[in-house]
Design a protein around this motif. Structure first.
Motif, short mmCIF file in Angstrom:
data_model
loop_
_atom_site.label_atom_id
_atom_site.label_comp_id
_atom_site.label_asym_id
_atom_site.label_seq_id
_atom_site.Cartn_x
_atom_site.Cartn_y
_atom_site.Cartn_z
N ASP A 24 0.81 -1.21 0.00
CA ASP A 24 0.00 0.00 0.00
C ASP A 24 0.84 1.26 0.00
O ASP A 24 0.41 2.30 -0.49
N SER A 62 -5.60 3.24 3.23
CA SER A 62 -6.07 4.60 3.53
C SER A 62 -6.21 5.34 2.20
O SER A 62 -5.74 4.85 1.16
N GLN A 63 -6.86 6.47 2.23
CA GLN A 63 -7.13 7.23 1.01
C GLN A 63 -5.85 7.44 0.21
O GLN A 63 -4.86 7.92 0.73
N CYS A 96 -11.17 0.43 4.29
CA CYS A 96 -10.39 1.62 4.02
C CYS A 96 -11.11 2.91 4.45
O CYS A 96 -11.10 3.87 3.72
N ASP A 98 -11.14 6.37 6.23
CA ASP A 98 -10.04 7.26 6.63
C ASP A 98 -10.13 7.47 8.13
O ASP A 98 -11.01 8.16 8.62
N PRO A 99 -9.24 6.85 8.92
CA PRO A 99 -9.35 6.93 10.38
C PRO A 99 -9.17 8.35 10.91
O PRO A 99 -9.70 8.69 11.95
N GLN A 100 -8.46 9.18 10.18
CA GLN A 100 -8.23 10.55 10.63
C GLN A 100 -9.54 11.33 10.64
O GLN A 100 -9.80 12.12 11.53
N CYS A 105 -13.21 6.09 2.36
CA CYS A 105 -12.29 6.60 1.33
C CYS A 105 -12.75 6.15 -0.06
O CYS A 105 -13.49 5.19 -0.21
#
Length: 185
Positions: A24, A62-63, A96, A98-100, A105
């Motif tokens: 990734d 992630s994105q 996926c 976006d944890p932030q 995403c």
């Protein structure tokens, strides 16, 4: 030893853009190639040289970065120059978010016009698989949301007011898309 790049507008080649892993992130990843292409002045071809046979899978965690410049990404190239068959590269977005930001995403997000994406499977993203942004989608008759559907369907005069950085506004691809829209009235 030696960097090889391929710039789609100038016809020369750059090697750090090469994707040679399904990881990734990190060197040789699609994520890093997109970041590098975004820093290249005119956009670039992203060569795919992932070893193996059959479908290669990139699990996107992630994105991915938004593609800001014209990019050529031909996943059928994994099968060799004469390959004819099903796509050989898939982007999978299972898990996926976006944890932030806590939002789902998207797969590929293309902001730059004049990109070429071919032979790619994009699946299982909680958001959109592929997102097209910019005047290029509308100028080429691609409706990506309710507004562009209405704009393409209307017979009324339309005023387009892009909000973008000066370099983006003065980029040849933006100028071509605006010229297309002006020719249509």
């Amino acid at each position: 030893v030696g960097n090889i790049f391929y710039d789609v507008s100038e016809g020369f080649t750059i090697d750090p853009l090469r994707v040679n892993t399904t990881a990734d992130s990190g060197r040789g990843s699609l994520r890093q190639a997109i970041l590098d292409a975004n820093n290249w002045p005119t956009g670039a071809t992203i060569p795919l040289q992932i070893p193996g046979s059959g479908v290669r899978t990139i699990q996107v965690l992630s994105q991915l970065p938004t593609i800001l410049k014209p990019v050529a990404l031909d996943a059928w190239s994994l099968g060799g120059p004469e390959y004819v068959g099903p796509p050989l590269l898939e982007l999978v977005g299972t898990g996926c978010p976006d944890p932030q930001f806590g939002v789902p995403c998207d797969g590929l997000v293309l902001q730059g016009d004049n990109s070429f994406i071919n032979g790619l499977i994009v699946r299982n993203f909680a958001g959109n698989g592929i997102v097209l942004r910019g005047a290029g989608a509308y100028a080429n008759g691609i409706a990506t949301d309710l507004l562009t559907n209405i704009l393409i369907a209307t017979r009324a005069p339309v005023v387009v007011c892009p909000a973008m950085h000066t370099e983006m506004w003065e980029h040849p691809s933006t100028e071509e898309n605006i010229a297309t829209l002006r020719r249509r009235g």
